[in-house]
Design an enzyme around this catalytic site. Structure first.
Site, PDB file in Angstrom:
ATOM      1  N   LYS A   9      76.261 -12.332  83.789  1.00 28.41           N
ATOM      2  CA  LYS A   9      76.855 -11.297  84.656  1.00 28.41           C
ATOM      3  C   LYS A   9      76.055 -11.218  85.941  1.00 28.41           C
ATOM      4  CE  LYS A   9      77.867  -6.299  84.581  1.00 28.41           C
ATOM      5  NZ  LYS A   9      78.995  -6.299  85.493  1.00 28.41           N
ATOM      6  N   ARG A  59      87.917 -12.254  80.372  1.00 32.35           N
ATOM      7  CA  ARG A  59      87.095 -11.738  81.490  1.00 32.35           C
ATOM      8  C   ARG A  59      87.039 -12.832  82.563  1.00 32.35           C
ATOM      9  NH1 ARG A  59      81.740 -12.128  83.034  1.00 32.35           N
ATOM     10  NH2 ARG A  59      80.844 -10.314  84.079  1.00 32.35           N
ATOM     11  N   SER A 105      82.022   0.460  79.161  1.00 30.99           N
ATOM     12  CA  SER A 105      80.619   0.054  79.160  1.00 30.99           C
ATOM     13  C   SER A 105      79.720   1.271  79.336  1.00 30.99           C
ATOM     14  CB  SER A 105      80.322  -0.891  80.327  1.00 30.99           C
ATOM     15  OG  SER A 105      81.248  -1.924  80.359  1.00 30.99           O
TER      16      SER A 105
END
Ligand SMILES: Cc1ncc(COP(=O)(O)OP(=O)(O)O)c(N)n1
Ligand SMILES: Cc1ncsc1CCOP(=O)(O)O
Ligand SMILES: [Mg+2]
Length: 222
Positions: free
Chosen positions: A148, A48, A119
């Site tokens: 995040k 990521r 998600s």
């Protein structure tokens, strides 16, 4: 081409301790951290590479490729976050997309039988993900997270129980603010596993952190 064969048992097993990381999530060399995490026993890895300071272009591709190689050598499934082109270019084992990314149904068509994670913040999003062909859903943020930048408010664990009570049986991995102290509860509320960034990426000893998290997950299952 990856020779991993996905059935629901294999997916649930891979969910148990799902480590997610990009180069900006660690203070030591990312390949060193990943190596330690593999040594500790992670069951899946997601590349990521996003947010401030993230690599782009060739630098991103090179790191992704090196990480995929390391994961493949150790039999750890390698997933790419958001970037379907990259996943296909480096022959990743799967892709994870969220609600603001390329549509899950389109991603499913592009990646064939590779693993598709989506998600979900609530029941509606989880049910839509299943209709689009998701193999698993990542549910969260369950707890507060600083990792995040655009994270929604923490939902708490009850969302996991709500999904299971609604008859949703798809493999679920919890995400957001998960540590060894709360991982067992995540499992008890209905998840098959936990996905974790900083509890491993910023640990003094990532391998030891992984072992502690795995113990907590196993305790949650017993
Ligand atoms: C396993 C897992 N679950 C959820 C997410 C979050 O995806 P998304 O909402 O698209 O946010 P970004 O990670 O892309 O910022 C995830 N990456 N992995
Ligand atoms: C990518 C993502 N999606 C929801 S919360 C989150 C960040 C999780 O990071 P941490 O494990 O450090 O809280
Ligand atoms: Mg995303």
């Amino acid at each position: 081409m990856s020779d991993l064969v996905w059935n629901e048992t294999a997916i649930r097993r891979a969910m148990q301790l799902y480590f997610i990381m990009g180069s900006n999530n660690c203070s030591k060399a990312p390949l060193h951290v990943l190596n330690e995490a593999i040594e500790g026993g992670i069951t899946m890895f997601q590349f990521r590479e996003k947010g401030s300071g993230a690599l782009k272009g060739d630098g991103k591709t090179k790191l992704a490729y090196q990480m995929r190689e390391m994961c493949r050598r150790h039999g750890v499934p390698f997933i790419v976050n958001d970037d379907v082109d990259l996943a296909l270019a480096i022959d990743a084992d799967g892709v994870h997309v969220g609600q603001k990314d390329e549509a899950a149904a389109a991603v499913r068509l592009r990646i064939g039988s590779r693993l598709l994670g989506v998600s979900a913040y609530n029941r509606e999003e989880a049910e839509a993900a299943i209709r689009c062909g998701a193999d698993y859903v990542g549910v969260g943020p369950l707890f507060a997270t600083k990792t995040k930048e655009d994270a929604k408010a923490a939902s708490g664990l009850h969302v996991l129980a709500e999904l299971r009570e609604a008859g949703i049986t798809i493999p679920i991995v919890g995400i957001g603010g998960i540590t060894a102290a709360n991982a067992g509860e995540v499992i008890r509320f209905g998840a098959d596993g936990v996905s974790v960034i900083t509890a491993i990426s910023l640990a003094e000893q990532p391998a030891a952190a992984v072992r502690e998290l795995r113990q907590a997950v196993l305790a949650g299952k017993s």
